[in-house]
Design a protein around this motif. Structure first.
Motif, PDB file in Angstrom:
ATOM      1  N   LEU A   1     -11.775 -17.300 -25.732  1.00  0.00           N
ATOM      2  CA  LEU A   1     -12.333 -16.908 -24.274  1.00  0.00           C
ATOM      3  C   LEU A   1     -12.399 -17.943 -23.324  1.00  0.00           C
ATOM      4  O   LEU A   1     -12.800 -19.037 -23.572  1.00  0.00           O
ATOM      5  N   GLU A   2     -11.721 -17.659 -22.328  1.00  0.00           N
ATOM      6  CA  GLU A   2     -11.816 -18.740 -20.802  1.00  0.00           C
ATOM      7  C   GLU A   2     -12.076 -17.980 -19.522  1.00  0.00           C
ATOM      8  O   GLU A   2     -11.604 -16.962 -19.320  1.00  0.00           O
ATOM      9  N   LYS A   3     -13.285 -18.010 -19.099  1.00  0.00           N
ATOM     10  CA  LYS A   3     -13.803 -17.234 -17.871  1.00  0.00           C
ATOM     11  C   LYS A   3     -13.641 -15.884 -18.039  1.00  0.00           C
ATOM     12  O   LYS A   3     -13.151 -15.046 -17.042  1.00  0.00           O
ATOM     13  N   GLY A   4     -14.097 -15.270 -19.044  1.00  0.00           N
ATOM     14  CA  GLY A   4     -14.168 -13.896 -19.276  1.00  0.00           C
ATOM     15  C   GLY A   4     -12.680 -12.897 -19.726  1.00  0.00           C
ATOM     16  O   GLY A   4     -12.439 -11.870 -19.935  1.00  0.00           O
ATOM     17  N   GLU A   5     -11.689 -14.045 -19.936  1.00  0.00           N
ATOM     18  CA  GLU A   5     -10.605 -13.397 -20.453  1.00  0.00           C
ATOM     19  C   GLU A   5      -9.880 -14.203 -21.778  1.00  0.00           C
ATOM     20  O   GLU A   5     -10.382 -15.323 -21.918  1.00  0.00           O
ATOM     21  N   ILE A   6      -8.984 -13.564 -22.427  1.00  0.00           N
ATOM     22  CA  ILE A   6      -8.348 -14.134 -23.522  1.00  0.00           C
ATOM     23  C   ILE A   6      -7.450 -15.066 -23.354  1.00  0.00           C
ATOM     24  O   ILE A   6      -6.586 -14.733 -22.754  1.00  0.00           O
ATOM     25  N   ALA A   7      -7.741 -16.117 -23.735  1.00  0.00           N
ATOM     26  CA  ALA A   7      -6.647 -17.286 -23.520  1.00  0.00           C
ATOM     27  C   ALA A   7      -5.795 -17.507 -24.518  1.00  0.00           C
ATOM     28  O   ALA A   7      -4.746 -18.138 -24.517  1.00  0.00           O
ATOM     29  N   GLY A   8      -6.016 -16.861 -25.597  1.00  0.00           N
ATOM     30  CA  GLY A   8      -5.202 -17.162 -26.996  1.00  0.00           C
ATOM     31  C   GLY A   8      -5.796 -16.308 -28.080  1.00  0.00           C
ATOM     32  O   GLY A   8      -7.072 -16.493 -28.494  1.00  0.00           O
ATOM     33  N   ILE A   9      -4.941 -15.814 -29.166  1.00  0.00           N
ATOM     34  CA  ILE A   9      -5.493 -15.276 -30.315  1.00  0.00           C
ATOM     35  C   ILE A   9      -4.630 -16.126 -31.367  1.00  0.00           C
ATOM     36  O   ILE A   9      -3.356 -15.956 -31.341  1.00  0.00           O
ATOM     37  N   GLY A  10      -5.225 -16.372 -32.440  1.00  0.00           N
ATOM     38  CA  GLY A  10      -4.264 -16.875 -33.640  1.00  0.00           C
ATOM     39  C   GLY A  10      -5.393 -17.788 -34.643  1.00  0.00           C
ATOM     40  O   GLY A  10      -6.476 -17.911 -34.656  1.00  0.00           O
ATOM     41  N   THR A  11      -4.393 -18.329 -35.596  1.00  0.00           N
ATOM     42  CA  THR A  11      -5.155 -19.453 -36.432  1.00  0.00           C
ATOM     43  C   THR A  11      -5.499 -20.601 -35.907  1.00  0.00           C
ATOM     44  O   THR A  11      -4.706 -20.836 -34.865  1.00  0.00           O
ATOM     45  N   HIS A  12      -6.173 -21.563 -36.528  1.00  0.00           N
ATOM     46  CA  HIS A  12      -6.455 -23.101 -35.780  1.00  0.00           C
ATOM     47  C   HIS A  12      -5.344 -23.496 -35.736  1.00  0.00           C
ATOM     48  O   HIS A  12      -5.009 -24.099 -34.788  1.00  0.00           O
ATOM     49  N   ALA A  13      -4.317 -23.647 -36.656  1.00  0.00           N
ATOM     50  CA  ALA A  13      -3.038 -23.998 -36.639  1.00  0.00           C
ATOM     51  C   ALA A  13      -2.014 -23.761 -35.721  1.00  0.00           C
ATOM     52  O   ALA A  13      -1.345 -24.596 -34.907  1.00  0.00           O
ATOM     53  N   GLU A  14      -1.828 -22.453 -35.491  1.00  0.00           N
ATOM     54  CA  GLU A  14      -1.201 -21.659 -34.398  1.00  0.00           C
ATOM     55  C   GLU A  14      -1.758 -22.373 -33.268  1.00  0.00           C
ATOM     56  O   GLU A  14      -0.815 -22.559 -32.127  1.00  0.00           O
ATOM     57  N   LEU A  15      -3.008 -22.120 -32.767  1.00  0.00           N
ATOM     58  CA  LEU A  15      -3.613 -22.256 -31.533  1.00  0.00           C
ATOM     59  C   LEU A  15      -3.389 -24.009 -31.251  1.00  0.00           C
ATOM     60  O   LEU A  15      -3.165 -24.306 -30.099  1.00  0.00           O
ATOM     61  N   LEU A  16      -3.549 -24.544 -32.136  1.00  0.00           N
ATOM     62  CA  LEU A  16      -3.422 -26.158 -31.790  1.00  0.00           C
ATOM     63  C   LEU A  16      -2.150 -26.499 -31.395  1.00  0.00           C
ATOM     64  O   LEU A  16      -1.528 -27.316 -30.618  1.00  0.00           O
ATOM     65  N   ARG A  17      -1.143 -25.736 -31.978  1.00  0.00           N
ATOM     66  CA  ARG A  17       0.605 -25.905 -31.676  1.00  0.00           C
ATOM     67  C   ARG A  17       0.887 -25.474 -30.359  1.00  0.00           C
ATOM     68  O   ARG A  17       1.384 -26.002 -29.443  1.00  0.00           O
ATOM     69  N   GLU A  18       0.214 -24.129 -30.062  1.00  0.00           N
ATOM     70  CA  GLU A  18       0.840 -23.528 -28.685  1.00  0.00           C
ATOM     71  C   GLU A  18      -0.248 -23.157 -27.720  1.00  0.00           C
ATOM     72  O   GLU A  18       0.323 -22.955 -26.629  1.00  0.00           O
TER      73      GLU A  18
ATOM     74  N   LYS B   1     -18.823 -14.770 -24.533  1.00  0.00           N
ATOM     75  CA  LYS B   1     -19.034 -14.536 -26.025  1.00  0.00           C
ATOM     76  C   LYS B   1     -20.300 -13.541 -26.297  1.00  0.00           C
ATOM     77  O   LYS B   1     -19.978 -12.754 -26.949  1.00  0.00           O
ATOM     78  N   SER B   2     -21.387 -13.974 -25.769  1.00  0.00           N
ATOM     79  CA  SER B   2     -22.629 -13.067 -26.032  1.00  0.00           C
ATOM     80  C   SER B   2     -22.214 -11.880 -25.487  1.00  0.00           C
ATOM     81  O   SER B   2     -22.694 -10.804 -25.976  1.00  0.00           O
ATOM     82  N   THR B   3     -21.763 -11.680 -24.390  1.00  0.00           N
ATOM     83  CA  THR B   3     -21.602 -10.508 -23.772  1.00  0.00           C
ATOM     84  C   THR B   3     -20.755  -9.625 -24.595  1.00  0.00           C
ATOM     85  O   THR B   3     -20.915  -8.498 -24.800  1.00  0.00           O
ATOM     86  N   LEU B   4     -19.647 -10.222 -25.319  1.00  0.00           N
ATOM     87  CA  LEU B   4     -18.795  -9.681 -26.064  1.00  0.00           C
ATOM     88  C   LEU B   4     -19.595  -8.911 -27.187  1.00  0.00           C
ATOM     89  O   LEU B   4     -19.291  -7.645 -27.740  1.00  0.00           O
ATOM     90  N   VAL B   5     -20.253  -9.830 -27.747  1.00  0.00           N
ATOM     91  CA  VAL B   5     -21.256  -9.068 -29.015  1.00  0.00           C
ATOM     92  C   VAL B   5     -22.211  -7.978 -28.475  1.00  0.00           C
ATOM     93  O   VAL B   5     -22.349  -7.114 -29.349  1.00  0.00           O
ATOM     94  N   GLN B   6     -22.698  -8.091 -27.381  1.00  0.00           N
ATOM     95  CA  GLN B   6     -23.617  -7.065 -26.907  1.00  0.00           C
ATOM     96  C   GLN B   6     -22.895  -5.813 -26.634  1.00  0.00           C
ATOM     97  O   GLN B   6     -23.499  -4.639 -26.862  1.00  0.00           O
ATOM     98  N   LEU B   7     -21.519  -5.931 -26.299  1.00  0.00           N
ATOM     99  CA  LEU B   7     -20.667  -4.756 -26.071  1.00  0.00           C
ATOM    100  C   LEU B   7     -20.726  -4.089 -27.464  1.00  0.00           C
ATOM    101  O   LEU B   7     -20.517  -2.919 -27.484  1.00  0.00           O
ATOM    102  N   ILE B   8     -20.083  -5.023 -28.458  1.00  0.00           N
ATOM    103  CA  ILE B   8     -19.945  -4.026 -29.749  1.00  0.00           C
ATOM    104  C   ILE B   8     -21.190  -3.800 -30.330  1.00  0.00           C
ATOM    105  O   ILE B   8     -21.049  -2.515 -30.867  1.00  0.00           O
TER     106      ILE B   8
END
Length: 577
Positions: free
Chosen positions: A540-557, A372-379
């Motif tokens: 993010l999980e182990k440097g990769e995107i594990a999912g993108i969406g809203t709270h409700a969407e991610l909670l379902r899927e 997470k912090s690495t991503l911010v430092q890249l931005i």
């Protein structure tokens, strides 16, 4: 050390003036023994009182002129060396500011502080010595030898014994002492590192009852520095007694053989006295040169350490031609970004792609080490990605200057950094021209106005270095207010609310929503309560995107998100909130 001589270019006229004044003062000093010899051999022998008075008055005038020129040389040399130190220190500091974080941590803050202060002082002091001695001593040595041989060629044979013996002593002592100077600077680095860590980590040291262990650690570094310094000075301590012995035996030899020649009628008393003074000037000039040659290696060791930093090339560079924004404002887009820290086997981030839009909140969620912090430092372009592209307002961050990029971003770091000064000065850090009303406004939004008003001087109350007189929550709120004051296009909150209680956080979020509703907001955090109301959540999980969406969407899927929610006890009536 030669690489640093470029800093002397602005002082060329002063250096030329030093050479001229030194040359004149040296000639005047070399004239004095001759005048004294004339007083003895002509004035005293012949009983010529007027000649003695005239020559004595001339000697006084010559002495006054020599002293005046010497004082002028000392003053100009000191001024040149101080200006040299100031220029090197400034360039080194500016260069350090532009180093990549990788280079910065590779050298280490403690070593950088030593190089910016102690090492530059060593070079500065030796330069001062060089300007005063390295011009004077050779002239005195050569001039003294020429005049001594001219007066008494036979007695000059004594120098064939004294000078080689003196040079041999200096060489042997210098060979022992010089390697220790580099070690001494390394010991200084270590001592500074231990002191810095002890002072910054004093709370942890006391909390874990490691005061005695920390003291022992300091004692080891301190004793290592002391032992090396003592060893150097013990070696150098032999130099002056041996030199004085050689000088005294040389004087005895000159007086002994000179007396024999006077008894034989081969020379005069005044002539021998002048020769003796020239001999002392020759030996003193050689001593001055020896001291300089011993000090030069220490300055070289320091200069090498300074040059090492100056030779670190800035990995992050501004483009020669800057690209203008492409009709977008506050857009942040990452396209297949991969990044690996230097020396790491595994990439910290891999194939990261998402878009953060104005008027929306994007949350970055993940466990410790997810990137997470690495991503911010890249931005923020503290690092450049190994592959992929980061776009701000449709422009690659590599195609805009770092200053322009960071003007677009209001950054609240995970580790709060406050500076010694007033609260107002800390808040105005990103906008120095801000009025008191603007400062008070952002303090109110950041929920910091209450504790600021409780202070006797309000926003002009003093903040201790690193915010030592503030709590963690107070420091975080001041850090938030500092970012809000700039009113940038993009806000990045890197785990900013960790020190806030639920009630304060709720009030702060409500106030933030009104204050920055049309801007791009990026939250970074580990807590579901921090991110669940975001317009989109990037998991993010182990440097990769594990999912993108809203709270409700991610909670379902999304299984990873479900596990995070479950681990934080966010269940209610059998379903995830």
């Amino acid at each position: 050390m030669l690489a640093l001589l470029k800093y002397l270019k602005p002082h060329r006229l002063s250096i030329v003036l030093i050479l001229i004044l030194t040359f004149i003062s040296t000639l005047l000093e070399l004239l004095l023994p001759t005048l004294m010899a004339n007083v003895v051999d002509v004035g005293i022998v012949n009983g010529d009182i007027p000649y003695i008075l005239r020559t004595g008055a001339l000697m006084i005038a010559v002495s006054i002129l020599a002293i005046a020129f010497t004082i002028a040389v000392i003053y100009i040399a000191a001024k040149v060396s101080l200006e040299f130190g100031k220029s090197v220190r400034r360039d080194l500091f500016v260069h350090i500011e532009h180093l990549s974080l990788e280079s910065f941590h590779q050298i280490g803050p403690a070593s950088l502080i030593t190089r910016t202060t102690n090492d530059i002082k060593q070079v500065q002091d030796v330069l001062n010595m060089l300007l005063r001695i390295m011009t004077r001593a050779p002239l005195m040595l050569v001039g003294g030898i020429v005049l001594a041989v001219t007066r008494e060629a036979t007695l000059s044979l004594i120098f064939l014994v004294a000078l080689p013996l003196l040079i041999l002593v200096i060489f042997l002592i210098a060979r022992k002492a010089i390697p220790l100077f580099t070690t001494l600077q390394q010991r200084t680095d270590r001592l500074n590192l231990v002191i810095r860590e002890s002072l910054t980590g004093v709370r942890v040291i006391r909390a874990f009852n490691r005061v005695d262990d920390d003291r022992k650690r300091f004692d080891e570094a301190n004793e290592a520095f002391r032992d090396t310094g003592t060893k150097v000075n013990q070696i150098l301590a032999f130099l002056f007694p041996i030199i004085l012995i050689i000088m005294n035996f040389t004087s005895i030899a000159i007086i002994w053989f000179g007396a024999v020649r006077i008894d034989q009628g081969l020379t005069q008393v005044g002539n021998m006295m002048a020769f003796l003074q020239y001999a002392m000037l020759i030996l003193m000039s050689l001593i001055m040169l020896s001291i300089t040659f011993i000090m030069i290696p220490r300055a070289q060791a320091s200069a090498k350490r300074i040059q090492e930093v100056l030779e670190f090339t800035a990995v992050i560079r501004d483009p020669e031609v800057e690209t203008s924004d492409r009709g977008k404002k506050g857009w942040v887009e990452l396209r297949k970004v991969t990044f690996r820290y230097a020396g790491a086997e595994r990439a910290a981030l891999r194939n990261i792609s998402f878009v953060a839009k104005p008027g929306e909140t994007t949350a970055i969620l993940g466990g410790t080490g997810a990137g997470k912090s690495t991503l911010v430092q890249l931005i923020l372009r503290f690092y450049d990605p190994e592959s992929g592209t980061i776009l701000i307002n449709g422009v690659d961050t590599k195609e805009m200057t770092q200053k322009k990029l960071r003007q677009k971003i209001g950054y609240v770091p995970q580790k709060v950094a406050l500076f010694a000064g007033t609260i107002a000065e800390n808040i105005r850090f990103g906008k120095p021209e801000a009025t008191d009303e603007e400062v008070l406004e952002v303090l109110e939004v950041a929920q910091a106005i209450d504790f600021v008003n409780e202070k006797e001087k309000g926003i002009y109350s003093m903040v201790q270095p690193a915010g030592g007189n503030l709590s963690g929550g107070q420091k975080q709120r001041l850090s938030i207010a500092r970012a809000l004051l700039r009113k940038p296009e993009i806000y990045i909150f890197d785990d900013t609310f960790s020190a806030l209680d639920y009630q304060t956080e709720a009030k702060l979020r409500k106030a933030l929503k009104r204050f920055i509703q049309d801007r791009t907001i990026i939250y970074v955090g580990q807590q579901i309560r921090t991110v669940k109301k975001a317009d989109q959540i990037v998991v993010l999980e182990k440097g990769e995107i594990a999912g993108i969406g809203t709270h409700a969407e991610l909670l379902r899927e999304n299984k990873v998100y479900q596990e995070i929610v479950e681990s934080q006890h966010e269940k209610e009536e059998g379903t995830y909130r």
